[in-house]
Design a protein around this motif. Structure first.
Motif, PDB file in Angstrom:
ATOM      1  N   GLY A  38      46.038  27.408  92.159  1.00  0.00           N
ATOM      2  CA  GLY A  38      47.451  27.165  91.930  1.00  0.00           C
ATOM      3  C   GLY A  38      48.058  26.135  92.868  1.00  0.00           C
ATOM      4  O   GLY A  38      49.254  25.891  92.825  1.00  0.00           O
ATOM      5  N   ARG A  39      47.270  25.532  93.746  1.00  0.00           N
ATOM      6  CA  ARG A  39      47.769  24.494  94.648  1.00  0.00           C
ATOM      7  C   ARG A  39      46.692  23.417  94.770  1.00  0.00           C
ATOM      8  O   ARG A  39      45.550  23.699  95.098  1.00  0.00           O
ATOM      9  CB  ARG A  39      48.086  25.052  96.025  1.00  0.00           C
ATOM     10  CG  ARG A  39      48.481  23.961  97.017  1.00  0.00           C
ATOM     11  CD  ARG A  39      49.227  24.450  98.211  1.00  0.00           C
ATOM     12  NE  ARG A  39      50.489  25.064  97.893  1.00  0.00           N
ATOM     13  CZ  ARG A  39      51.649  24.414  97.806  1.00  0.00           C
ATOM     14  NH1 ARG A  39      51.691  23.120  97.969  1.00  0.00           N
ATOM     15  NH2 ARG A  39      52.753  25.060  97.556  1.00  0.00           N
ATOM     16  N   ASP A  40      47.078  22.167  94.518  1.00  0.00           N
ATOM     17  CA  ASP A  40      46.132  21.051  94.587  1.00  0.00           C
ATOM     18  C   ASP A  40      46.183  20.304  95.912  1.00  0.00           C
ATOM     19  O   ASP A  40      45.175  19.773  96.361  1.00  0.00           O
ATOM     20  CB  ASP A  40      46.379  20.064  93.445  1.00  0.00           C
ATOM     21  CG  ASP A  40      45.988  20.632  92.095  1.00  0.00           C
ATOM     22  OD1 ASP A  40      45.060  21.451  92.045  1.00  0.00           O
ATOM     23  OD2 ASP A  40      46.624  20.256  91.099  1.00  0.00           O
ATOM     24  N   THR A  41      47.367  20.219  96.533  1.00  0.00           N
ATOM     25  CA  THR A  41      47.530  19.443  97.754  1.00  0.00           C
ATOM     26  C   THR A  41      48.363  20.226  98.762  1.00  0.00           C
ATOM     27  O   THR A  41      48.892  21.281  98.462  1.00  0.00           O
ATOM     28  CB  THR A  41      48.236  18.099  97.464  1.00  0.00           C
ATOM     29  OG1 THR A  41      49.522  18.370  96.928  1.00  0.00           O
ATOM     30  CG2 THR A  41      47.435  17.237  96.518  1.00  0.00           C
ATOM     31  N   GLY A  42      48.466  19.678  99.944  1.00  0.00           N
ATOM     32  CA  GLY A  42      49.263  20.284 101.004  1.00  0.00           C
ATOM     33  C   GLY A  42      48.437  20.464 102.252  1.00  0.00           C
ATOM     34  O   GLY A  42      47.384  19.829 102.424  1.00  0.00           O
ATOM     35  N   ASN A  43      48.886  21.323 103.135  1.00  0.00           N
ATOM     36  CA  ASN A  43      48.195  21.626 104.384  1.00  0.00           C
ATOM     37  C   ASN A  43      47.927  23.116 104.473  1.00  0.00           C
ATOM     38  O   ASN A  43      48.652  23.916 103.895  1.00  0.00           O
ATOM     39  CB  ASN A  43      49.036  21.223 105.599  1.00  0.00           C
ATOM     40  CG  ASN A  43      49.194  19.729 105.724  1.00  0.00           C
ATOM     41  OD1 ASN A  43      48.281  18.983 105.411  1.00  0.00           O
ATOM     42  ND2 ASN A  43      50.342  19.289 106.170  1.00  0.00           N
ATOM     43  N   ILE A  44      46.922  23.456 105.241  1.00  0.00           N
ATOM     44  CA  ILE A  44      46.635  24.850 105.568  1.00  0.00           C
ATOM     45  C   ILE A  44      46.243  24.895 107.041  1.00  0.00           C
ATOM     46  O   ILE A  44      45.665  23.928 107.560  1.00  0.00           O
ATOM     47  CB  ILE A  44      45.553  25.445 104.644  1.00  0.00           C
ATOM     48  CG1 ILE A  44      45.479  26.956 104.830  1.00  0.00           C
ATOM     49  CG2 ILE A  44      44.219  24.753 104.813  1.00  0.00           C
ATOM     50  CD1 ILE A  44      44.874  27.685 103.659  1.00  0.00           C
ATOM     51  N   TRP A  55      43.636  29.686 122.260  1.00  0.00           N
ATOM     52  CA  TRP A  55      43.987  29.707 120.845  1.00  0.00           C
ATOM     53  C   TRP A  55      44.035  28.292 120.306  1.00  0.00           C
ATOM     54  O   TRP A  55      44.651  27.404 120.892  1.00  0.00           O
ATOM     55  CB  TRP A  55      45.325  30.407 120.634  1.00  0.00           C
ATOM     56  CG  TRP A  55      45.165  31.881 120.703  1.00  0.00           C
ATOM     57  CD1 TRP A  55      45.288  32.659 121.812  1.00  0.00           C
ATOM     58  CD2 TRP A  55      44.805  32.752 119.635  1.00  0.00           C
ATOM     59  NE1 TRP A  55      45.033  33.972 121.500  1.00  0.00           N
ATOM     60  CE2 TRP A  55      44.735  34.065 120.167  1.00  0.00           C
ATOM     61  CE3 TRP A  55      44.537  32.561 118.290  1.00  0.00           C
ATOM     62  CZ2 TRP A  55      44.415  35.164 119.387  1.00  0.00           C
ATOM     63  CZ3 TRP A  55      44.218  33.663 117.517  1.00  0.00           C
ATOM     64  CH2 TRP A  55      44.155  34.939 118.058  1.00  0.00           C
ATOM     65  N   LYS A  56      43.357  28.075 119.191  1.00  0.00           N
ATOM     66  CA  LYS A  56      43.336  26.762 118.554  1.00  0.00           C
ATOM     67  C   LYS A  56      44.087  26.835 117.236  1.00  0.00           C
ATOM     68  O   LYS A  56      43.888  27.733 116.443  1.00  0.00           O
ATOM     69  CB  LYS A  56      41.902  26.309 118.292  1.00  0.00           C
ATOM     70  CG  LYS A  56      41.844  24.951 117.624  1.00  0.00           C
ATOM     71  CD  LYS A  56      40.468  24.381 117.574  1.00  0.00           C
ATOM     72  CE  LYS A  56      40.526  22.985 116.981  1.00  0.00           C
ATOM     73  NZ  LYS A  56      39.252  22.343 117.024  1.00  0.00           N
ATOM     74  N   ARG A  57      44.948  25.867 117.027  1.00  0.00           N
ATOM     75  CA  ARG A  57      45.679  25.726 115.766  1.00  0.00           C
ATOM     76  C   ARG A  57      45.090  24.509 115.063  1.00  0.00           C
ATOM     77  O   ARG A  57      45.365  23.371 115.447  1.00  0.00           O
ATOM     78  CB  ARG A  57      47.164  25.555 116.034  1.00  0.00           C
ATOM     79  CG  ARG A  57      48.003  25.418 114.787  1.00  0.00           C
ATOM     80  CD  ARG A  57      49.478  25.198 115.153  1.00  0.00           C
ATOM     81  NE  ARG A  57      50.247  24.886 113.983  1.00  0.00           N
ATOM     82  CZ  ARG A  57      50.959  25.774 113.301  1.00  0.00           C
ATOM     83  NH1 ARG A  57      50.984  27.031 113.703  1.00  0.00           N
ATOM     84  NH2 ARG A  57      51.631  25.414 112.238  1.00  0.00           N
ATOM     85  N   ASP A  58      44.273  24.746 114.063  1.00  0.00           N
ATOM     86  CA  ASP A  58      43.563  23.691 113.349  1.00  0.00           C
ATOM     87  C   ASP A  58      44.217  23.505 111.980  1.00  0.00           C
ATOM     88  O   ASP A  58      44.376  24.464 111.229  1.00  0.00           O
ATOM     89  CB  ASP A  58      42.088  24.085 113.194  1.00  0.00           C
ATOM     90  CG  ASP A  58      41.205  22.927 112.821  1.00  0.00           C
ATOM     91  OD1 ASP A  58      41.702  21.801 112.678  1.00  0.00           O
ATOM     92  OD2 ASP A  58      39.990  23.157 112.677  1.00  0.00           O
ATOM     93  N   THR A  59      44.626  22.283 111.670  1.00  0.00           N
ATOM     94  CA  THR A  59      45.275  21.977 110.401  1.00  0.00           C
ATOM     95  C   THR A  59      44.338  21.170 109.517  1.00  0.00           C
ATOM     96  O   THR A  59      43.643  20.274 109.993  1.00  0.00           O
ATOM     97  CB  THR A  59      46.577  21.178 110.632  1.00  0.00           C
ATOM     98  OG1 THR A  59      47.426  21.936 111.483  1.00  0.00           O
ATOM     99  CG2 THR A  59      47.297  20.886 109.330  1.00  0.00           C
TER     100      THR A  59
END
Length: 122
Positions: A38-44, A55-59
Motif C-alpha cells: 500500500g506504499r510505493d515511496t517514502g522513508n522508513i 542507539w542508532k537511527r537508520d533511515t
C-alpha cells in the motif's frame, strides 16, 4: 635468520587477528528486507542499539514498496520500526532482529498486522 623468523611470526599473528576480527563482524551483520503493501515511496526508520550499545537511527528510502536495512548487532535485539507520514503522524512496530537475514511484510494502513520471517528466536 632469527629476526626474519620473528618478523614472519609477527606478520602471521597480525594477519590472523585481522581475519578473526572480520569473521566476528560478518557473524554479527544483519539484513532486514522489507515490503510495505500500500506504499510505493517514502522513508522508513529503524531504531536499534548497535554493538557499542549506542542507539542508532537508520533511515531508508522505500522504493516500489521495498526497503533494506543492514547493520551490526551483538545479540538478538529489540528494535523500533517507524514509518513517518506527511501529516507528522507515524506508524510503528517493535520487533526482534538478529544476525543474518530477516524479512518483514507490513501494511501501510496497519503496521500491527505484519509478518516477520527468517528469525531463529521465538
Amino acid at each position: 635468520m632469527n629476526k626474519t623468523i620473528l618478523i614472519l611470526l609477527c606478520y602471521n599473528l597480525v594477519s590472523y587477528c585481522a581475519v578473526a576480527q572480520k569473521d566476528v563482524e560478518i557473524a554479527q551483520t544483519f539484513h532486514l528486507y522489507g515490503k510495505i503493501i500500500g506504499r510505493d515511496t517514502g522513508n522508513i526508520v529503524l531504531l536499534y542499539p548497535t554493538t557499542n550499545n549506542q542507539w542508532k537511527r537508520d533511515t531508508c528510502q522505500i522504493s516500489n514498496g521495498q526497503f533494506l536495512f543492514t547493520g551490526m548487532l551483538n545479540q538478538p535485539t529489540f528494535c523500533h520500526l517507524i514509518r513517518p507520514n506527511i501529516a507528522c503522524n507515524y506508524a510503528d512496530i517493535y520487533i526482534y532482529i538478529e544476525k543474518g537475514t530477516q524479512s518483514v511484510e507490513l501494511y501501510d494502513t496497519n503496521f500491527n498486522n505484519y509478518s516477520l520471517t527468517g528469525r531463529n528466536i521465538a
